[in-house]
Write an enzyme that holds these catalytic residues in place. Structure first.
Site: not given
Length: 267
Positions: A57, A76, A134, A154
């Site tokens: 991200h 996050e 991740h 992705r």
């Protein structure tokens, strides 16, 4: 006080429950009304029956650059709720992987040797700063707290025929030192959010004394374990409550663990 209802998002690998969201892609109208405007965070429960894509991200600056003004990045964290024996996460790249080596691996469809894969267990906590490569592995159920962002690039999808975002992903990747994965320490703070675990045995009263603007001042209470009542309303594991500034909440339980989630504003 507001008890929130989940929005279920089915995925090829399992599902997500958006349990506290004012994001347009998963809007809880009653939560938006409670906040009086967009909430800066998004909280999910992720059930991974199969492994998710290897992804990244962007940070705030890169999100605005690649997706347009007004977009924010996605930092996050994950709290592991349950894990099957041997379940693993992809947590960053191996330290000796250069950007050039990463690009070559992506172009050749041979990313797996570059990935740092780590076995995790229930109770583990993982901080995922924006830019971290991740992936959640199969057999995991996680609670996720993140910036209110739905931008995912992705890099690799284990052979599934879904869209890959190599160039935007490469522009977002940061292969920086990451914290060691360990059990949740009881409290965590970063630039965007704070988490604090509270054990309830009997009664626990908490008043939201935030002086922040209404949306940023809303506090969330996520039930990690146990059951009881809050302000006279029954609760069980994985329930979540929102508390506006000035409101008070009273938990009653013989034994429960609560995660208090708040917005940090030192941006």
């Amino acid at each position: 006080m507001l008890k929130l209802g989940a929005l279920k998002m089915d995925k090829v690998w399992g599902y997500e429950l958006w349990i506290a969201s004012t994001h347009p892609n998963g809007l809880q109208k009653e939560f938006l009304e409670c906040c009086g405007g967009p909430y800066p965070l998004l909280v999910k429960v992720i059930q991974a029956d199969d492994r998710l894509s290897v992804q990244v991200h962007p940070d705030d600056e890169t999100a605005a650059l690649l997706e347009g003004a007004g977009n924010v990045g996605k930092t996050e964290c994950w709290y592991v709720l349950s894990a099957k024996p041997g379940a693993k996460l992809v947590y960053g790249l191996k330290q000796d992987v250069s950007r050039e080596a990463l690009q070559k691996a992506l172009e050749g469809g041979a990313l797996e040797p570059c990935l740092n894969q780590v076995e995790v267990h229930a109770g583990d906590f993982i901080f995922i700063p924006s830019g971290t490569v991740h992936a959640i592995g199969a057999g995991l159920r996680l609670m996720e707290v993140q910036q209110s962002c739905d931008i995912t690039y992705r890099l690799y999808d284990w052979g599934r025929p879904r869209e890959i975002h190599v160039q935007k992903g490469l522009a977002s990747v940061k292969n920086e030192g990451l914290a060691k994965i360990a059990r949740f320490p009881g409290r965590f703070d970063c630039k965007y959010f704070s988490l604090e675990e509270v054990a309830v045995s009997g009664e626990w009263r908490c008043k939201n004394g935030s002086q922040a603007q209404k949306a940023a001042g809303v506090q969330l209470f996520y039930v990690l374990e146990g059951q009881g009542s809050v302000n006279g309303q029954d609760f069980a594991a994985e329930d979540i409550f929102a508390l506006a500034p000035g409101e008070e909440i009273l938990f009653k339980s013989q034994s429960a663990r609560i995660l208090k989630i708040g917005v940090n504003n030192d941006k």
